[in-house]
Design an enzyme around this catalytic site. Structure first.
Site, PDB file in Angstrom:
ATOM      1  N   GLU A   1       0.823  -1.213   0.000  1.00  0.00           N
ATOM      2  CA  GLU A   1       0.000   0.000   0.000  1.00  0.00           C
ATOM      3  C   GLU A   1       0.858   1.266   0.000  1.00  0.00           C
ATOM      4  OE1 GLU A   1      -2.900  -0.360   3.137  1.00  0.00           O
ATOM      5  OE2 GLU A   1      -3.945  -1.988   2.114  1.00  0.00           O
TER       6      GLU A   1
ATOM      7  N   GLU B   1      -4.821  -8.351  -0.984  1.00  0.00           N
ATOM      8  CA  GLU B   1      -5.697  -8.343   0.183  1.00  0.00           C
ATOM      9  C   GLU B   1      -7.130  -8.118  -0.282  1.00  0.00           C
ATOM     10  OE1 GLU B   1      -4.551  -5.428   3.104  1.00  0.00           O
ATOM     11  OE2 GLU B   1      -2.416  -5.987   3.000  1.00  0.00           O
TER      12      GLU B   1
END
Length: 583
Positions: free
Chosen positions: A192, A311
């Site tokens: 991220e 994810e």
């Protein structure tokens, strides 16, 4: 997932995560997108053929699982409530049908913060041992740099050279240690990616620079790293078109076919955390999901470029340490459609599992909610029919009348209703007109029995394939709240739920403005501003909510329940004291 994890077991986002999600909501860019291929029937040891294409290899990794909140925990492996990883954990994951695991690792607290940024040998050895356990089980493994993304990588705009040097040094050491590992190990650049006080355009440039450095360092390290599959994230692992296009251009410059794209997906933000009235997996939430998959398919997988959804899940579900923010049936619909969209988009998916309080209990090695996991597992290969709701509410204070639900066959054929092994009689117990399923008053009267508050009976709608849809026949009456006094540290309202369940709460002032920490919607966030205590017959207004109220200004709260009932309540804060009154 980015952020720290508190000992209570709540998931929370790190610096920039919530702001980024809200900005994504406001701009309608969305959060991120993901997908999955059907899991092949053969569940034997994974084998990576050197001749396999990257698309074939990533397809063979489906489905995937995250060992979250373990090696990525801060500062140590067990700091966030999970036990240390064991070989038995990977044995369990393999036996449950997973083909690959993502092992998030945070290196910051095990590395010198100044040059030459040496990673502690004990930590490196521990990471290597855990990776080797997974590989020995025939699982593909994705290894990454995780919470370092917001701990120090995010400072790149103000410490460009220092961050770049540390990033290169980190990957130089990881690449050297794992260069002889089999090619069933994949390396992922950065979790991220985020950069402090930057525009998206600036963030994209920094992300490109880090992905380029990662690619160069790993490829030059030799061994199997020369051709190993490398996983590259978009900025924020967001699937907005601008982010996908930027990564596509960056990857093209490498002239390297052994590359994999990664994005994350946690659903439409209001639904994922239950804020702004996002209580249902409705048309808006569904479109958010389909749009993400469509962009990923058009930009990458349709062109033969593999995508690994590193994810996926819902940001606030499941969480056994807190009252459920998301109604179970709505969550099941999310996971069911996710599996379908994933297969259609041909992207491999990795379930984010923070551990003991969510999916797999790392101590007992048992699923915390076996039925939920069964639904997720079914979604890997098949569609299941659902319905507009998984509850039929019957007011105890009223005569029972017929109730209608809308069936969502999802390509299946409705087969009928069952209560256990007993089939209900069509025409007598229920009727079907198109996709409208109507339960008769007579059947509901029988199912409700003595009409005690709560679930009286469970029936299921069965379809021609997939899992049946559970329907809970529930007796309720409008909940009763009482006056209360307290302080800004928290106000507990005595509440008789009488078989009902809390869906959301909206707060406003007389002038029409919003009351509470969420100022862009009257509907406040579940478990952040308010939280039910069903067993204790209470309803908590949190300190976060109460401290956000104006002094000496009455706020009107409307509590919405899943039966459709509403209760209006007034709250007034005066310095540190709070008074609540029933309307």
């Amino acid at each position: 997932m980015t952020g720290t994890h508190h000992p209570t077991g709540r998931r929370s986002r790190g610096p920039g995560r919530v702001l980024g999600l809200l900005l994504a909501l406001v701009t309608m860019i969305g959060v991120t997108s993901t997908a999955a291929l059907a899991a092949p029937a053969h569940q034997g040891p994974a084998r990576l053929s050197l001749a396999a294409s990257p698309m074939d290899t990533v397809a063979a990794m489906q489905p995937s699982w995250n060992m979250g909140n373990t090696l990525d925990a801060i500062p140590d492996e067990t700091s966030w409530g999970n036990p240390a990883a064991t070989k038995a954990l990977f044995d369990t994951i393999k036996s449950q049908g997973f083909r690959s695991v993502r092992i998030p690792v945070t290196w910051t607290d095990h590395q010198s913060s100044s040059a030459p940024y040496t990673i502690d040998a004990t930590w490196m050895n521990r990471v290597k041992r855990v990776v080797d356990w997974a590989l020995a089980d025939g699982l593909y493994v994705v290894l990454n740099v995780h919470h370092d993304s917001w701990q120090w990588i995010a400072t790149m705009p103000t410490d460009h050279d220092g961050v770049l040097a540390r990033f290169k040094a980190t990957w130089t050491q990881i690449a050297a240690r794992f260069k002889d590992s089999p090619r069933s190990l994949l390396l992922e650049s950065n979790n991220e990616p985020q950069f402090n006080n930057t525009t998206d355009a600036q963030g994209i440039q920094y992300n490109d620079e880090l992905n380029t450095a990662f690619h160069s360092v790993v490829r030059q390290s030799g061994g199997n790293n020369a051709t190993r599959l490398l996983v590259l994230p978009t900025l924020h692992t967001n699937s907005g078109q601008a982010f996908l296009d930027a990564l596509a251009a960056n990857m093209k410059s490498f002239n390297d076919s052994n590359l994999v794209v990664t994005v994350h997906y946690y659903g439409y933000y209001p639904f994922s955390v239950n804020v702004a009235g996002g209580t249902q997996f409705d048309a808006t939430s569904q479109k958010d999901m389909t749009d993400h998959f469509a962009r990923i398919r058009a930009t990458f997988t349709s062109k033969g470029i593999p995508v690994y959804n590193g994810e996926y899940g819902l940001l606030a579900y499941p969480d056994s340490n807190h009252p459920s923010r998301i109604e179970r049936g709505e969550a099941l619909k999310f996971f069911e459609q996710f599996g379908y969209e994933a297969r259609t988009a041909r992207v491999t998916t990795a379930l984010w599992d923070p551990g003991t309080f969510a999916f797999l209990n790392r101590t007992t090695l048992q699923w915390s909610d076996p039925a939920l996991f069964a639904a997720i597992r079914s979604s890997w290969t098949a569609r299941s029919g659902t319905a507009s709701s998984d509850r039929v509410f019957l007011a105890k204070s009223s005569a029972i009348t017929a109730r209608t639900l809308t069936l969502n066959p999802n390509g299946r054929t409705f087969q009928g209703l069952w209560q256990g092994s007993t089939r209900l009689a069509q025409g007598k117990d229920y009727t079907v007109s198109g996709n409208q399923l109507t339960l008769t008053a007579a059947a509901l009267t029988r199912l409700a029995g003595n009409r005690a508050y709560g679930t009286n009976a469970t029936i299921e709608a069965r379809y021609s394939g997939g899992l049946p849809w559970q329907i809970y026949v529930t007796t309720y009456d409008r909940p009763v709240l009482s006056d209360a006094t307290g302080s800004t540290s928290g106000l507990t309202i005595p509440t008789q739920y009488r078989g009902d369940q809390l869906a959301t709460m909206e707060g406003t002032y007389a002038d029409g403005s919003n009351a509470g920490p969420v100022n862009w919607s009257p509907y406040q966030e579940f478990n952040v501003s308010f939280s039910p205590d069903y067993s204790g017959n209470g309803l908590l207004l949190t300190s976060d909510f109460l401290n956000a109220l104006r002094d000496n200004t009455q706020a009107t709260l409307v509590f919405h329940f899943w039966s459709g009932a509403t209760v209006t309540y007034h709250v007034t804060k005066n310095a540190g004291s709070v008074t609540g009154t029933v309307v």
